[in-house]
Design a protein around this motif. Structure first.
Motif, short mmCIF file in Angstrom:
data_model
loop_
_atom_site.label_atom_id
_atom_site.label_comp_id
_atom_site.label_asym_id
_atom_site.label_seq_id
_atom_site.Cartn_x
_atom_site.Cartn_y
_atom_site.Cartn_z
N THR A 1 59.19 45.51 53.40
CA THR A 1 60.36 45.30 54.31
C THR A 1 59.54 44.98 55.63
O THR A 1 58.61 45.71 56.07
N ILE B 1 66.50 42.17 59.03
CA ILE B 1 65.57 42.99 57.95
C ILE B 1 64.98 41.86 56.92
O ILE B 1 65.97 41.13 56.45
N MET C 1 62.98 41.21 53.61
CA MET C 1 62.33 41.93 52.22
C MET C 1 61.82 41.00 51.48
O MET C 1 62.13 39.87 51.19
N GLN D 1 66.33 51.59 54.03
CA GLN D 1 66.15 50.36 54.91
C GLN D 1 66.65 50.51 56.12
O GLN D 1 66.01 49.81 57.29
#
Length: 84
Positions: free
Chosen positions: A14, A27, A29, A67
């Protein structure tokens, strides 16, 4: 047109990235990590028992909370306000 992305932090599969023209970082990933999360949702959806469903959802929630915590720590470390 050329888009730029500034990587603020990486952690395993991530990263927190700030895309040009966007107010807040995102974010990012790896595709296999995202696929694994989808698989957990599918497993919960098709679980034979409520306990199995709850277990899969607990694992998924823990992954997502991890996360989110990484995202929040990164924004704080970079003096960026949260979008929520």
């Amino acid at each position: 047109m050329s888009d730029q992305a500034n990587v603020l932090a990486r952690d395993g599969n991530t990263a927190v990235v700030h895309l040009s023209g966007r107010a807040f970082p995102a974010i990012a990933m790896q595709g296999d990590t995202f696929f694994h999360m989808i698989q957990r949702i599918r497993a919960a959806h098709t679980a034979a028992t409520r306990d199995e469903c709850n277990e899969e959802l607990q694992y998924l929630l823990a992954d997502l909370e991890e996360q989110l915590a990484f995202y929040e720590r990164t924004l704080k470390a970079n003096s960026v306000s949260l979008p929520y």
